[in-house]
Each structure stands twice: as structure tokens, then as C-alpha cells.
Design a protein around this motif. Structure first.
Motif, PDB file in Angstrom:
ATOM      1  N   THR A   1       0.922   3.672  -5.273  1.00  0.00           N
ATOM      2  CA  THR A   1      -0.527   3.600  -5.366  1.00  0.00           C
ATOM      3  C   THR A   1      -1.093   4.975  -5.730  1.00  0.00           C
TER       4      THR A   1
ATOM      5  N   LEU B   1      -4.432  -5.344  -8.563  1.00  0.00           N
ATOM      6  CA  LEU B   1      -4.654  -4.081  -7.858  1.00  0.00           C
ATOM      7  C   LEU B   1      -6.044  -4.058  -7.232  1.00  0.00           C
TER       8      LEU B   1
ATOM      9  N   THR C   1       0.842  -1.201   0.000  1.00  0.00           N
ATOM     10  CA  THR C   1       0.000   0.000   0.000  1.00  0.00           C
ATOM     11  C   THR C   1       0.873   1.245   0.000  1.00  0.00           C
TER      12      THR C   1
ATOM     13  N   SER D   1      -9.011  -1.282  -5.426  1.00  0.00           N
ATOM     14  CA  SER D   1      -9.489   0.069  -5.143  1.00  0.00           C
ATOM     15  C   SER D   1     -10.836  -0.009  -4.446  1.00  0.00           C
TER      16      SER D   1
ATOM     17  N   VAL E   1      -6.082   3.653  -6.624  1.00  0.00           N
ATOM     18  CA  VAL E   1      -5.507   2.365  -6.243  1.00  0.00           C
ATOM     19  C   VAL E   1      -5.040   2.418  -4.788  1.00  0.00           C
ATOM     20  N   HIS E   2      -5.495   1.450  -4.015  1.00  0.00           N
ATOM     21  CA  HIS E   2      -5.131   1.363  -2.599  1.00  0.00           C
ATOM     22  C   HIS E   2      -4.053   0.309  -2.356  1.00  0.00           C
ATOM     23  N   THR E   3      -4.134  -0.795  -3.095  1.00  0.00           N
ATOM     24  CA  THR E   3      -3.222  -1.925  -2.935  1.00  0.00           C
ATOM     25  C   THR E   3      -2.779  -2.382  -4.311  1.00  0.00           C
ATOM     26  N   ILE E   4      -1.494  -2.702  -4.436  1.00  0.00           N
ATOM     27  CA  ILE E   4      -0.988  -3.162  -5.731  1.00  0.00           C
ATOM     28  C   ILE E   4       0.092  -4.211  -5.515  1.00  0.00           C
TER      29      ILE E   4
END
Length: 266
Positions: free
Chosen positions: A117, A157, A112, A159, A232-235
Motif C-alpha cells: 500500500t 483499492l 493493508t 484511500s 492507498v490504505h487497502t488493496i
């Protein structure tokens, strides 16, 4: 014992839609026989997908922006490696590494980190993968659910702001989760020489959501996708095989180290 759960039939978690016969349905059901593995992980997957691993890192004794998630022994939930004795990911420069563990199926490696992100609309994701230090073959949880059972690692990803539906019986969160599709890296054997892929985040027809819908399959899918890539919060990457993009993989001898170099370019 009876379990009440959310059951994702067929290839949930970004199934490859090249086979149109697969229809993804999310439904409330009662499951008898809790030991059936991948099929009963859906609810925990959806809950844990939006968890913020940075909170776990605040309690950890190591320093890395990347978190490894494994399936727990029941195969029903994901758990992060957040302590020093859990063999967490370590990062040197742009390369993040973690060891595979015996009989533990690894589902994802994500971050994160604010520098990776946010709004990724104009970015290209670059991923280089290698596997070192072992001598086994790759295997996935419950043999992937269909043939061919090709083990892969692919871009992923999340969101939480992109809440939308892209099919019958969906419940408003399918467009929060996106996988590169068909772009992926095969996992064949340990050791494995480096393989590199690159993909523009905004590429049409190259990402699929939790319902298996490609981002250009409908106006609704594209709307959800565009919202997702702007927030995008997590990738990172996910690991899967067969019809699944995140049913988890490990090596047959429980050894070997996964090495990932993940970068973003304009």
C-alpha cells in the motif's frame, strides 16, 4: 418493518460506465421490506470499506496479511473471516487462497500490508486467479441486477484521504474507492484454469470510482484518483456480477477454492 438507510441506486461500487444510461445517485430514503438483499447494503459497505482488518488479525489465531469479506446472511453488511473456524484466507509465498462457502457471497479479498500500500503511482498490479477443488458454476447475489450477468473478479483499492465528488448528489467520498474497469477476470466455473491480468495503477480511463465515473472523465475525478493512488490504505480484489462490482459471488455447490497471486512491479 421500516429501515432507514443509504440507498445506492443502479450499479454502485464502481459500476461499468460503458452504458451511459445508468445514473448513480446516493440518497437518504426509507426502505420497506428489509429482505431485498444487495440494494440495501450500501451504508454498511461504505462504513466497512475503511475498516482496518489488521485490528481483526491481532485477535485471530492464524497468520495472513489478507482478509476475506463476506456478506452476512441478511445481505446488508460485510463481515471479515477473522477466526480459525471461519475458513479464513491462507497465504503461501505470493499465493493467497480461501474456500467458497455454501450460500455465502464473498465480496472482497484485501490487505493493508504496508509493503503493498502507500504511494502506488509508479506501480503495476499483477493478478493471477484460479479456482480449484469444486464442481459448480458461479453465481452472484440477486443475479447482478442486469443482463448480461457476468461474474467477475477485479482489482480494487481504497484511500480514505481521497474524498471527492464526481457527480450530482454525491457526498464527498466517492473518490476513495476505485475498481479496475473494464479490466477484470471472468469467473465461469469451478474448477477454472489460471488467468492473469496486469494494469498500471496510474492508467487513465482504466479505473472507475464509487459513482461509476472513470478516472479521466473529469478534472475532479482525476484529482481524486491521483490523491487516492498516492495514499492507498487497502488493496486487493472484489467479486461481483451483472451491473455490480461487489455484490458478492459464490459457487452453486458451495465448494471450490479461490487462489490469487497478487504482485506489484515497477
Amino acid at each position: 418493518m421500516k429501515l432507514s438507510r443509504w440507498d445506492i441506486r443502479s450499479a454502485k461500487r464502481g459500476k461499468d460506465t460503458s452504458n451511459n444510461s445508468w445514473k448513480n445517485r446516493l440518497r437518504r430514503t426509507v426502505w420497506i421490506a428489509p429482505g431485498l438483499g444487495v440494494a440495501i447494503t450500501a451504508l454498511s459497505f461504505l462504513v466497512l470499506s475503511t475498516a482496518d482488518p489488521s485490528r481483526a488479525h491481532s485477535r485471530a489465531t492464524f497468520a495472513t496479511a489478507w482478509t476475506v469479506y463476506d456478506y452476512n446472511p441478511s445481505g446488508r453488511a460485510l463481515r471479515p473471516r477473522v477466526s480459525a473456524d471461519s475458513m479464513p484466507a491462507t497465504t503461501t509465498g505470493d499465493t493467497t487462497s480461501f474456500p467458497f462457502l455454501p450460500n455465502i457471497y464473498t465480496a472482497r479479498l484485501t490487505t493493508t500490508d504496508p509493503s503493498l500500500t502507500g504511494d502506488l503511482t509508479s506501480k503495476t498490479l499483477n493478478l493471477a486467479v484460479s479456482v480449484t477443488g469444486g464442481s459448480g458454476a458461479f453465481q452472484d447475489q440477486n443475479n447482478g441486477g442486469c443482463t448480461p450477468d457476468t461474474k467477475t473478479v477485479r482489482l480494487f483499492l481504497v484511500s480514505p484521504q481521497a474524498s471527492g465528488t464526481t457527480g450530482a448528489d454525491t457526498r464527498g467520498f466517492y473518490t476513495q474507492f476505485w475498481w479496475s474497469n473494464p479490466m477484470s477476470i471472468p469467473l465461469v466455473a469451478d474448477p477454472q484454469a489460471p488467468i492473469t491480468i496486469s494494469q498500471p495503477v496510474s492508467a487513465a480511463g482504466m479505473w472507475s470510482d464509487l459513482n461509476g465515473a472513470l478516472n479521466n472523465s473529469s478534472a475532479e475525478a482525476m484529482e481524486g484518483f491521483l490523491t487516492a493512488i498516492q495514499h492507498v490504505h487497502t488493496i486487493g480484489v472484489s467479486f461481483g456480477g451483472g451491473c455490480f462490482f461487489e455484490n458478492g459471488v459464490t459457487t452453486s455447490d458451495g465448494s471450490g477454492t479461490f487462489n490469487s497471486t497478487f504482485t506489484e512491479t515497477l
